[in-house]
Design a protein around this motif. Structure first.
Motif, PDB file in Angstrom:
ATOM      1  N   SER A 131      12.102  -8.767   5.371  1.00 44.42           N
ATOM      2  CA  SER A 131      12.312  -7.378   5.785  1.00 44.42           C
ATOM      3  C   SER A 131      11.481  -6.473   4.866  1.00 44.42           C
ATOM      4  CB  SER A 131      13.803  -7.043   5.742  1.00 44.42           C
ATOM      5  OG  SER A 131      14.332  -7.309   4.463  1.00 44.42           O
ATOM      6  N   PRO A 132      11.160  -5.255   5.331  1.00 50.45           N
ATOM      7  CA  PRO A 132      10.226  -4.417   4.572  1.00 50.45           C
ATOM      8  C   PRO A 132      10.658  -4.111   3.137  1.00 50.45           C
ATOM      9  CG  PRO A 132      11.165  -3.211   6.456  1.00 50.45           C
ATOM     10  CD  PRO A 132      11.530  -4.635   6.609  1.00 50.45           C
ATOM     11  N   GLY A 133      11.955  -3.918   2.941  1.00 53.23           N
ATOM     12  CA  GLY A 133      12.438  -3.603   1.597  1.00 53.23           C
ATOM     13  C   GLY A 133      12.163  -4.720   0.600  1.00 53.23           C
ATOM     14  N   TRP A 134      12.071  -5.934   1.110  1.00 52.93           N
ATOM     15  CA  TRP A 134      11.727  -7.068   0.242  1.00 52.93           C
ATOM     16  C   TRP A 134      10.300  -6.905  -0.271  1.00 52.93           C
ATOM     17  CZ3 TRP A 134      14.415 -11.437  -1.399  1.00 52.93           C
ATOM     18  CH2 TRP A 134      13.621 -12.428  -2.000  1.00 52.93           C
ATOM     19  N   TYR A 135       9.392  -6.629   0.664  1.00 59.51           N
ATOM     20  CA  TYR A 135       7.986  -6.468   0.273  1.00 59.51           C
ATOM     21  C   TYR A 135       7.783  -5.215  -0.575  1.00 59.51           C
ATOM     22  CZ  TYR A 135       6.881 -10.187   3.628  1.00 59.51           C
ATOM     23  OH  TYR A 135       6.820 -11.381   4.291  1.00 59.51           O
ATOM     24  N   ASN A 136       8.514  -4.144  -0.245  1.00 62.55           N
ATOM     25  CA  ASN A 136       8.408  -2.923  -1.065  1.00 62.55           C
ATOM     26  C   ASN A 136       8.796  -3.219  -2.509  1.00 62.55           C
ATOM     27  OD1 ASN A 136       7.822  -1.364   1.208  1.00 62.55           O
ATOM     28  ND2 ASN A 136       9.915  -0.631   1.480  1.00 62.55           N
ATOM     29  N   THR A 137       9.922  -3.931  -2.654  1.00 62.44           N
ATOM     30  CA  THR A 137      10.426  -4.204  -4.001  1.00 62.44           C
ATOM     31  C   THR A 137       9.478  -5.124  -4.759  1.00 62.44           C
ATOM     32  OG1 THR A 137      12.671  -3.927  -3.160  1.00 62.44           O
ATOM     33  CG2 THR A 137      12.431  -5.010  -5.298  1.00 62.44           C
ATOM     34  N   ALA A 138       8.953  -6.120  -4.053  1.00 58.59           N
ATOM     35  CA  ALA A 138       7.993  -7.032  -4.681  1.00 58.59           C
ATOM     36  C   ALA A 138       6.794  -6.232  -5.201  1.00 58.59           C
ATOM     37  CB  ALA A 138       7.540  -8.078  -3.673  1.00 58.59           C
ATOM     38  N   ALA A 139       6.295  -5.329  -4.383  1.00 57.77           N
ATOM     39  CA  ALA A 139       5.124  -4.532  -4.770  1.00 57.77           C
ATOM     40  C   ALA A 139       5.454  -3.617  -5.942  1.00 57.77           C
ATOM     41  CB  ALA A 139       4.648  -3.694  -3.584  1.00 57.77           C
ATOM     42  N   PHE A 140       6.613  -2.991  -5.861  1.00 52.37           N
ATOM     43  CA  PHE A 140       7.007  -2.070  -6.941  1.00 52.37           C
ATOM     44  C   PHE A 140       7.146  -2.811  -8.271  1.00 52.37           C
ATOM     45  CE2 PHE A 140      10.316  -0.492  -9.727  1.00 52.37           C
ATOM     46  CZ  PHE A 140       9.755   0.722 -10.085  1.00 52.37           C
TER      47      PHE A 140
ATOM     48  N   ASP B 123       7.111 -13.307  -3.642  1.00 49.80           N
ATOM     49  CA  ASP B 123       8.260 -13.301  -4.561  1.00 49.80           C
ATOM     50  C   ASP B 123       8.472 -11.905  -5.149  1.00 49.80           C
ATOM     51  OD1 ASP B 123       8.810 -15.989  -4.344  1.00 49.80           O
ATOM     52  OD2 ASP B 123       7.419 -16.528  -5.972  1.00 49.80           O
ATOM     53  N   ILE B 124       9.710 -11.603  -5.461  1.00 52.74           N
ATOM     54  CA  ILE B 124      10.009 -10.367  -6.189  1.00 52.74           C
ATOM     55  C   ILE B 124      10.101 -10.738  -7.668  1.00 52.74           C
ATOM     56  CG2 ILE B 124      11.719  -8.542  -6.544  1.00 52.74           C
ATOM     57  CD1 ILE B 124      12.436  -8.752  -3.574  1.00 52.74           C
TER      58      ILE B 124
ATOM     59  N   GLY C 245       3.928  -2.201 -17.779  1.00 50.79           N
ATOM     60  CA  GLY C 245       4.812  -2.287 -18.947  1.00 50.79           C
ATOM     61  C   GLY C 245       6.173  -1.648 -18.764  1.00 50.79           C
ATOM     62  N   LEU C 246       6.593  -1.489 -17.522  1.00 51.14           N
ATOM     63  CA  LEU C 246       7.905  -0.886 -17.260  1.00 51.14           C
ATOM     64  C   LEU C 246       8.940  -1.965 -16.958  1.00 51.14           C
ATOM     65  CD1 LEU C 246       6.647   1.955 -14.894  1.00 51.14           C
ATOM     66  CD2 LEU C 246       7.717   2.333 -17.130  1.00 51.14           C
ATOM     67  N   TYR C 247      10.147  -1.781 -17.496  1.00 51.75           N
ATOM     68  CA  TYR C 247      11.239  -2.692 -17.163  1.00 51.75           C
ATOM     69  C   TYR C 247      11.660  -2.439 -15.717  1.00 51.75           C
ATOM     70  CZ  TYR C 247      15.933  -4.673 -16.940  1.00 51.75           C
ATOM     71  OH  TYR C 247      17.046  -5.395 -16.569  1.00 51.75           O
ATOM     72  N   ALA C 248      11.722  -3.499 -14.903  1.00 48.47           N
ATOM     73  CA  ALA C 248      12.175  -3.366 -13.509  1.00 48.47           C
ATOM     74  C   ALA C 248      12.762  -4.692 -13.051  1.00 48.47           C
ATOM     75  CB  ALA C 248      11.012  -2.969 -12.603  1.00 48.47           C
ATOM     76  N   LYS C 249      14.055  -4.702 -12.808  1.00 49.17           N
ATOM     77  CA  LYS C 249      14.708  -5.903 -12.274  1.00 49.17           C
ATOM     78  C   LYS C 249      15.569  -5.521 -11.083  1.00 49.17           C
ATOM     79  CE  LYS C 249      14.748  -8.687 -16.470  1.00 49.17           C
ATOM     80  NZ  LYS C 249      15.597  -9.434 -17.439  1.00 49.17           N
TER      81      LYS C 249
ATOM     82  N   GLN D  93       0.825  -1.203   0.000  1.00 49.16           N
ATOM     83  CA  GLN D  93       0.000   0.000   0.000  1.00 49.16           C
ATOM     84  C   GLN D  93       0.865   1.263   0.000  1.00 49.16           C
ATOM     85  OE1 GLN D  93      -3.301   0.158  -0.607  1.00 49.16           O
ATOM     86  NE2 GLN D  93      -2.701   2.315  -0.758  1.00 49.16           N
ATOM     87  N   ASN D  94       1.933   1.245   0.779  1.00 52.23           N
ATOM     88  CA  ASN D  94       2.861   2.398   0.796  1.00 52.23           C
ATOM     89  C   ASN D  94       3.455   2.656  -0.585  1.00 52.23           C
ATOM     90  OD1 ASN D  94       2.602   2.910   3.521  1.00 52.23           O
ATOM     91  ND2 ASN D  94       4.349   1.625   4.091  1.00 52.23           N
ATOM     92  N   VAL D  95       3.855   1.582  -1.236  1.00 51.36           N
ATOM     93  CA  VAL D  95       4.467   1.715  -2.562  1.00 51.36           C
ATOM     94  C   VAL D  95       3.430   2.253  -3.555  1.00 51.36           C
ATOM     95  CG1 VAL D  95       5.402   0.372  -4.506  1.00 51.36           C
ATOM     96  CG2 VAL D  95       6.293   0.025  -2.193  1.00 51.36           C
TER      97      VAL D  95
END
Ligand code: NAI
Ligand code: NA
Length: 395
Positions: free
Chosen positions: A84-93, A390-391, A101-105, A22-24
């Protein structure tokens, strides 16, 4: 599982995937509400999973449809144990970015190591060919030097004399005096080795020699100055020496980028609640008073508002506005004379009894729990969530 906050001192040992998501999404919405820009297009963010780095990634992706590679160091989930939160943030992002349709790895590992640098370079070569922006937003208490294997620890200490002033335990609201002994031995050198500019320079040297930096390439690292109140523990303390080194490194990097007309900047950002800043003594009390004043003035910003302003009004403005030391300033509203004068007045009055009314202790706490995906509006915390997220773009 049902995930609840489990705090120990200034850290929280758990994180909530739905709250982090939700934050992301809120940060993405904020950037989408702003005009779309042309730059940047291909961005590497080191320290991309939380705080200013995450905001930089979101601003790049949703402000100018940039392809982003994120490097970070986060703990994956295991059965019954949230990530850790950064894991979930990155997964959401990355989930949302891919939908759009954006490249994100991304790459999860120690950015200080040669292995992670090489892996990142390989990914840039294979997928993007080049990058036009590198954001350096690491905050780490330790660094293993890649050449020697020696492990350095940074410390938050004053230099030259004992520091005594008030701080707040934001969990209990207790305002009390703390005393911090001055640095000794190799404290300064070690802190500079961890949080100074050497690693930033190493990233640039590697990517430059591999010819993956575009003409007009830019790179930005984040710094902090702050008021005289926090000077002894921050800017004139051990961490301040590291920031001095980081700032000096920007000029060195600009020199190495001359032939491609590249530029390195340091951006001085506002004090905000992040995992990094909640660990610094005195800062929580300062932030809770600062938030109160800035919110009353209608000039409060979070990481995303700060970075949106950095990109649109500084970095990609016709001419990048700099202070007399050659730095970008987005701490301009925090450092306004009227704001600082009010904070100083409040500081003198702050006690356990007065702080709840004269300061924004609630705002501090909310932001702290939000970092871990808790106390986020609209999230049902009684609902079962799957911790095993998963991310999608993780390499
Ligand atoms: P943060 O703790 O939210 O983010 C740190 C990031 O670094 C995370 O993505 C984390 O995964 C990553 N990281 C840490 N160690 C790593 C490693 N060994 N390898 C790869 N990734 C690693 O911190 P925050 O506050 O966003 O800080 C970022 C920068 O902004 C720092 O340089 C900090 O000094 C600066 N800054 C912070 C301010 C604040 O008030 N929070 C104010 C002004 C500047
Ligand atoms: Na936009």
């Amino acid at each position: 599982m049902i995930i609840e906050p489990k705090t120990r001192g200034f850290i929280c040992l758990t994180a909530h995937p739905t709250g982090c998501e939700q934050n992301v999404l809120s940060q993405i919405e904020y950037i989408k509400s702003k005009p779309t820009t042309e730059q940047p297009k291909k961005v590497l963010v080191i320290g991309a999973s939380t705080g200013f780095g995450l905001a930089s990634r979101i601003t790049s992706a949703y402000g100018s449809n940039a392809s982003t590679i994120g490097v970070y160091f986060e703990k994956p989930p295991s059965e019954g144990r949230p990530a850790s939160p950064g894991w979930y943030n990155t997964a959401a992002f990355e989930k949302q970015a891919h939908k759009d349709g954006l490249y994100a790895k991304s790459i999860n590992g120690d950015a200080f190591s040669n292995e992670i640098k090489e892996q990142t370079l390989k990914l840039i070569k294979e997928d993007l060919g080049e990058i036009d922006l590198l954001i350096y937003s690491l905050a780490s208490p330790v660094r293993t030097h890649p050449n020697t294997g020696e492990r350095f620890k940074s410390v938050l200490k004053p230099i030259g004399g004992t520091f005594k002033d008030n701080t707040v335990d934001f969990h209990t609201g207790e305002v009390k005096e703390i005393s911090i002994e001055p640095s000794s031995g190799d404290d300064i050198k070690n802190t500079v080795t961890v949080m100074g500019g050497e690693d930033w320079q190493m990233w640039i040297d590697l990517l430059k020699s591999a010819n993956v930096l575009t003409k007009d390439f830019k790179t930005v690292a984040y710094s902090y100055i702050g008021p005289s109140l926090t000077e002894a523990v921050y800017r004139k303390g051990t961490i301040g020496r590291a920031k001095d080194h980081l700032e000096a490194t920007a000029f060195k990097i600009t020199d190495t980028l001359k032939d491609i007309d590249g530029k390195a900047y340091v951006s001085v950002n506002k004090a905000l609640v992040t995992q990094a800043s909640s660990a610094i003594p005195v800062i929580p009390l300062y932030i809770s008073l600062l938030y109160k004043v800035m919110k009353e003035e209608g000039i409060h910003e979070g990481c995303i508002e700060q970075i949106e302003r950095l990109f649109s009004e500084r970095l990609y403005a016709n001419e990048v506005p700099l202070d007399t030391e050659g730095r970008i300033r987005i701490d301009d509203w925090e450092m306004r004379d009227d704001v600082q004068a009010k904070v100083l007045e409040l500081w003198k009055e702050a006690t356990t009894e007065t702080l709840p009314s004269i300061g924004d202790l609630d705002g501090y706490k909310t932001d702290f729990f939000n970092l871990f995906g808790f106390n986020v509006e609209g999230v049902d915390y009684d609902k079962d969530v799957n911790e095993m997220v998963d991310i999608p773009g993780l390499q």
